[in-house]
Write an enzyme that holds these catalytic residues in place. Structure first.
Site, PDB file in Angstrom:
ATOM      1  N   ASP A 129       0.777  -1.093  -0.077  1.00 41.11           N
ATOM      2  CA  ASP A 129      -0.035  -0.091  -0.010  1.00 41.11           C
ATOM      3  C   ASP A 129       0.900   1.282  -0.013  1.00 41.11           C
ATOM      4  O   ASP A 129       2.075   1.121   0.414  1.00 41.11           O
ATOM      5  CB  ASP A 129      -0.971   0.017   1.191  1.00 41.11           C
ATOM      6  N   LYS A 150      -3.784   2.807  -2.752  1.00 35.78           N
ATOM      7  CA  LYS A 150      -5.047   3.651  -2.941  1.00 35.78           C
ATOM      8  C   LYS A 150      -5.276   4.872  -1.933  1.00 35.78           C
ATOM      9  O   LYS A 150      -4.852   4.668  -0.692  1.00 35.78           O
ATOM     10  CB  LYS A 150      -6.420   2.967  -2.761  1.00 35.78           C
ATOM     11  N   MET A 203      -9.424   7.199   8.210  1.00 38.40           N
ATOM     12  CA  MET A 203      -9.556   7.913   6.875  1.00 38.40           C
ATOM     13  C   MET A 203     -10.749   8.879   6.930  1.00 38.40           C
ATOM     14  O   MET A 203     -11.496   9.036   6.071  1.00 38.40           O
ATOM     15  CB  MET A 203      -9.950   6.967   5.839  1.00 38.40           C
TER      16      MET A 203
END
Length: 492
Positions: free
Chosen positions: A251, A273, A386
């Site tokens: 990641d 991502k 997030m």
């Protein structure tokens, strides 16, 4: 991370001329190490220690009597200046530099062009540790600790591997197959026999292993949790997986320090991502896992935090199972646990929070699916992943469902890393506090009564950028007298 100060180099000094300037105890130690490496040692000094005198009489070293002269540097590969006279050491270093000869001035990194490391000798395996001259005692301490971890059987094991190396390459021309053979050799019955003092049996076992037909390559995938960034939080099993990997799909948020722990020749593919910036879709990640595993490679899917906490680890396992790919999972320290710990915030507390909820809030659609009435209850902790881009909506919905505006928060940016920042405040001013300090991803939000403790219990990195100080007064458990007298840190 600072750039590497020194380039690690193992020099072959066998039968090469080396000069040691100085005849005292330090020069004796340096000469002994050089002799052990097979160097042709000349010691230049007016007087020598008794041991150096014996070595000179035995012909083990040459002695240049008298004061240093530039001609001593002729035809030598390396120089060690080991006198107590810094001016003389500086002159030796200067003249050596003019002739492009590497020089070490003992205990003077500024004058040296190379450093002598602390050494762990498991010949032919040698481990060298250097602090670049900044902290030699620290290098020695590291050496002492590693000495207890590295068994003395590693030397005979390296010798056996060297003796068999050409035959191993012929038997296993494929690099991946050869790597698997070495892994079994170094971490299997052969190594165990050497540890138990049975070198003959170990050699026979190695010979027998070479006779076995190479097995067909079988690919596999290991989902590894990389933790939140600090490489010290990577598990031992995770480290082992990284060192066995042929391919690493990682990641974006996996730290460079964690990737540095992986095998140097492993192929690294970033598939991270980021909000609005997808380097690879989940289907593309699945395709890469399948491609490399079908080719017989050992694949590590390296995820920030833990693979099973908002990491889509379950989806990837389902895909691998559908396609018959062997897999395993190595858990990681998830961001909520690590960031809270490094911010001094207990996620649960006997007096203030009896439960904790992990929530992801990276887009409006995910916000719409949450049970806001349950999330707005008191005496619980919310760990929001997030959520930097949705703080306005988060505040609005929590307030609308009854969460008090005075509820403390701690927003942890780059948790566990050297540049960690903690911003504190209350739910009422959450978006404004985050904007004022330009908080950006990766950041984790901790919201609840326990977040007020960040200002008092913080221990890692910079002090919190305050705002939750007033909220401490709302904690129902009073501070002990000795703690109440300690002023809380305030950084607006």
């Amino acid at each position: 991370m600072p750039a590497m100060k020194l380039y690690p180099l193992f020099a072959d000094l066998s039968r090469r001329a080396v000069l040691v300037v100085g005849g005292g105890a330090v020069a004796e130690r340096k000469a002994a190490a050089l002799l052990a490496a097979g160097a042709q040692v000349t010691v230049g000094a007016p007087e020598l220690t008794p041991q150096l005198q014996r070595w000179a009489r035995q012909g083990r070293i040459a002695h240049r009597a008298g004061e240093f002269a530039p001609g001593w540097l002729d035809y030598v590969w390396l120089v060690v200046a080991a006198t107590a006279d810094r001016a003389l050491n500086a002159r030796v270093a200067e003249l050596a530099g003019l002739q492009r000869i590497f020089v070490n001035v003992v205990d003077d990194a500024e004058l040296s062009s190379f450093q002598v490391p602390a050494v762990i000798d498991r010949a032919p395996l040698v481990v060298a540790i250097s602090s670049g001259g900044a902290a030699p005692m620290l290098a020695r301490l590291v050496r002492e600790r590693l000495e207890t971890l590295l068994d003395h059987s590693l030397g005979p094991l390296a010798t056996l591997a060297a003796r068999l190396r050409k035959r191993i390459r012929r038997r296993h021309p494929d690099l991946a197959a050869r790597r698997r053979f070495y892994t079994a050799l170094f971490d299997g019955p052969v190594a165990a026999l050497l540890r138990s003092g049975q070198p003959k049996q170990a050699a026979e076992a190695a010979e027998q292993a070479l006779l076995v037909a190479p097995a067909a390559a079988t690919g596999s995938v290991v989902l590894v949790g990389a933790g939140p960034g600090d490489p010290g939080l990577l598990t031992l099993r995770g480290l082992r997986a990284l060192n066995e990997a042929d391919v690493i799909l990682h990641d974006r948020l996996v730290s460079a320090e964690v990737l540095e722990l992986a095998r140097r020749d492993a192929e690294r593919i970033e598939v991270g991502k980021q909000a609005g910036k997808h380097h690879a879709t989940q289907d593309e990640i699945h395709a890469l896992l399948l491609e490399h595993a079908k080719a017989g490679r050992r694949v590590v899917r390296l995820k920030g935090g833990d693979p099973f906490v908002f990491g889509r680890g379950g989806e990837e396992l389902e895909f691998l199972r559908e396609h018959g790919i062997p897999y395993e999972v190595v858990p990681g320290v998830t961001a909520a646990l690590a960031c809270a710990a490094h911010a001094g915030v207990p996620l649960t507390h006997r007096d203030h929070a009896q439960s904790v909820r992990f929530v992801t809030a990276h887009c409006r659609d995910s916000l719409d699916t949450l049970d806001w009435r349950a999330l707005a209850q008191e005496r619980q902790t919310l760990a929001v992943y997030m959520g930097v881009a949705g703080l306005d909506s988060l505040r609005e919905r929590l307030l609308a469902h009854g969460r008090a505006a005075s509820t403390p928060f701690a927003l942890v940016e780059n948790g566990t890393r050297a540049n960690q920042r903690v911003v504190t405040g209350t739910l009422a001013n959450l978006p404004e506090r985050a904007a004022a300090h330009a908080v950006h991803s990766p950041a984790l939000l901790i919201l609840g009564e326990v977040a007020a403790l960040a200002d008092r219990l913080a221990w890692f990195g910079a002090a919190p950028l305050g705002g939750a100080v007033a909220a401490v007064r709302q904690l129902k458990r009073p501070l002990p007298p000795q703690e109440a007298a300690i002023p809380l840190r305030r950084l607006a």
